[in-house]
Write a protein that holds these residues in place. Structure first.
Motif: not given
Length: 221
Positions: A51, A80, A90, A47, A94
């Protein structure tokens, strides 16, 4: 009608992100297949990588021809979202230039049916057109994608058609209003099949397209 030989999932099913089905197929993406990344929304490290990939994707400016790069970014966005639970989280995870709208658009592209993403990967459908196709639901996605292939629709035309559908127009009417006749394709057949098709049509007092439609319904139905 069934999903055919490939047994493709329904148009609205969310595509798995654990395995790069399209990007990892060398028959489609060639040497890029060896570089395909898998994103697992149940793995914290994966994950985190998703990102980073989504952030780089949002902040970069790849050429419009880099379809495989864009599909990788779409897979990262989808993983994500599923890993953190929402579009907002999400985008925050990011960071950088990543917005909720960006994450939502590209996650939906990843969730397009495999048959459509395959045409995106090989360049038959532009990723920017795929973003608009992904805005509609169900079989309309197929109708739009095949209309792009058979009518060489531009991204602007796809966007206009999707806007009409979003405003309530049935997909068939929206396409027709933009000069698209659904189901109209040009076929090139081997001479022997063409001869038999014409013979069968003449004996049945039908147009060749009716003979073909009946044969396909029997094969695919």
């Amino acid at each position: 009608m069934t999903n055919g030989p490939g047994e493709e999932p329904p148009a609205d099913r969310k595509s798995p992100v654990g395995k790069p089905v399209i990007r990892g197929d060398a028959a489609i993406t060639g040497s890029h297949a060896r570089e395909a990344k898998a994103f697992d929304p149940d793995d914290p490290e994966s994950v985190a990588e998703a990102a980073r990939t989504a952030r780089a994707f949002a902040g970069g400016s790849p050429g419009s021809e880099d379809n495989v790069y864009m599909l990788r970014g779409a897979a990262a966005c989808a993983a994500l979202v599923r890993g953190v639970g929402s579009y907002k989280e999400a985008a925050e995870r990011a960071g950088g230039e990543t917005t909720v709208s960006f994450i939502r658009k590209w996650a939906r592209v990843h969730d397009l049916p495999r048959s459509i993403r395959r045409h995106v990967a090989v360049g038959h459908i532009a990723p920017t057109a795929a973003k608009h196709i992904a805005r509609v639901d169900g079989d309309a996605r197929y109708q739009l994608a095949w209309a792009v292939l058979d009518n060489s629709l531009t991204v602007r035309e796809v966007r206009a058609i999707v806007s009409d559908i979003s405003d309530g127009a049935p997909p068939e009417r929206a396409l027709r209003n933009h000069g698209v006749t659904l189901g109209e394709v040009t076929l090139s057949l081997p001479p022997n099949l063409y001869r038999e098709l014409r013979r069968e049509a003449a004996l049945a007092d039908e147009e060749p397209e009716h003979v073909i439609a009946r044969a396909l319904e029997k094969e695919l139905g």
